[in-house]
Design a protein around this motif. Structure first.
Motif, PDB file in Angstrom:
ATOM      1  N   UNK A  93     -30.269  50.400   5.268  1.00 31.86           N
ATOM      2  CA  UNK A  93     -31.600  50.073   4.653  1.00 31.86           C
ATOM      3  C   UNK A  93     -31.531  49.043   3.881  1.00 31.86           C
ATOM      4  N   UNK A  94     -30.431  48.754   3.008  1.00 35.44           N
ATOM      5  CA  UNK A  94     -30.067  47.824   2.116  1.00 35.44           C
ATOM      6  C   UNK A  94     -29.893  46.436   3.011  1.00 35.44           C
ATOM      7  N   UNK A  95     -29.163  46.409   4.062  1.00 35.28           N
ATOM      8  CA  UNK A  95     -29.015  45.354   4.763  1.00 35.28           C
ATOM      9  C   UNK A  95     -30.248  45.004   5.611  1.00 35.28           C
ATOM     10  N   UNK A  96     -30.992  45.773   6.274  1.00 31.48           N
ATOM     11  CA  UNK A  96     -32.233  45.507   6.715  1.00 31.48           C
ATOM     12  C   UNK A  96     -33.251  45.082   5.828  1.00 31.48           C
ATOM     13  N   UNK A  97     -33.296  45.642   4.341  1.00 30.05           N
ATOM     14  CA  UNK A  97     -34.243  45.114   3.212  1.00 30.05           C
ATOM     15  C   UNK A  97     -34.084  43.715   3.100  1.00 30.05           C
ATOM     16  N   UNK A  98     -32.690  43.314   3.107  1.00 22.43           N
ATOM     17  CA  UNK A  98     -32.273  41.978   2.377  1.00 22.43           C
ATOM     18  C   UNK A  98     -32.458  41.029   3.797  1.00 22.43           C
ATOM     19  N   UNK A  99     -32.223  41.274   4.967  1.00 23.04           N
ATOM     20  CA  UNK A  99     -32.461  40.395   6.112  1.00 23.04           C
ATOM     21  C   UNK A  99     -33.985  39.991   6.087  1.00 23.04           C
ATOM     22  N   UNK A 100     -34.719  41.271   6.077  1.00 20.55           N
ATOM     23  CA  UNK A 100     -36.311  41.020   6.132  1.00 20.55           C
ATOM     24  C   UNK A 100     -36.918  40.349   5.040  1.00 20.55           C
ATOM     25  N   UNK A 101     -36.375  40.337   3.805  1.00 18.52           N
ATOM     26  CA  UNK A 101     -36.946  39.645   2.542  1.00 18.52           C
ATOM     27  C   UNK A 101     -36.255  38.162   2.500  1.00 18.52           C
ATOM     28  N   UNK A 102     -35.457  37.993   3.203  1.00 18.34           N
ATOM     29  CA  UNK A 102     -34.581  36.608   2.990  1.00 18.34           C
ATOM     30  C   UNK A 102     -35.466  35.307   3.059  1.00 18.34           C
ATOM     31  N   UNK A 103     -36.311  35.335   3.820  1.00 18.80           N
ATOM     32  CA  UNK A 103     -37.269  34.006   3.827  1.00 18.80           C
ATOM     33  C   UNK A 103     -37.877  33.985   2.598  1.00 18.80           C
ATOM     34  N   UNK A 104     -38.632  35.090   1.892  1.00 22.25           N
ATOM     35  CA  UNK A 104     -39.476  35.168   0.876  1.00 22.25           C
ATOM     36  C   UNK A 104     -38.589  34.968  -0.398  1.00 22.25           C
ATOM     37  N   UNK A 105     -37.446  35.562  -0.311  1.00 19.15           N
ATOM     38  CA  UNK A 105     -36.462  35.335  -1.365  1.00 19.15           C
ATOM     39  C   UNK A 105     -35.944  33.836  -1.699  1.00 19.15           C
TER      40      UNK A 105
END
Length: 127
Positions: A93-105
């Motif tokens: 879940x952590x890895x998925x959340x980081x991949x999904x939020x990448x462009x916004x971050x």
């Protein structure tokens, strides 16, 4: 909360931190990954040069690190403690959340970093 002149408005919308009239980015959509880091040279309204010094936005990497840690901790707490998942699922879940939020971050870190050095000037809107 998101009224003109607030740092939060400039950070979340990606507008010029000095006048908040124009987007700093050529493409306002962060999901267009080919154009995610392409920025205007200057603000067409107030003339602020976004690259304050050579390699200015390298400092945004530290902001990005902090944002990614916060997202990772939030994802872990949500999956492990609230949904009672196992450790393996929590780390997925952590890895998925980081991949999904990448462009916004990536954009938010640049927006936060430039807003640390440039403040809103209401005089630029009285032209």
């Amino acid at each position: 909360m998101l009224k003109k002149g607030s740092k939060l408005n400039s950070i979340l919308t990606g507008t010029c931190p000095k006048c908040q009239n124009e987007s700093m980015y050529l493409d306002k959509n962060p999901l267009h990954l080919n154009n995610i880091l392409k920025m205007n040279e200057n603000c067409s309204h107030c003339g602020l040069h976004y690259q304050l010094e050579p390699s200015f936005f390298f400092g945004a990497m530290y902001v990005s690190y902090g944002l990614n840690v916060a997202i990772g901790v939030a994802a872990f707490i949500t999956s492990f403690f609230i949904f009672h998942s196992g450790l393996k699922v929590a780390f997925i879940v952590i890895i998925a959340a980081l991949i999904i939020s990448f462009p916004f971050v990536l954009r938010w870190s640049r927006n936060i970093y430039i807003n640390m050095f440039v403040t809103y000037d209401p005089k630029t809107n009285k032209k």
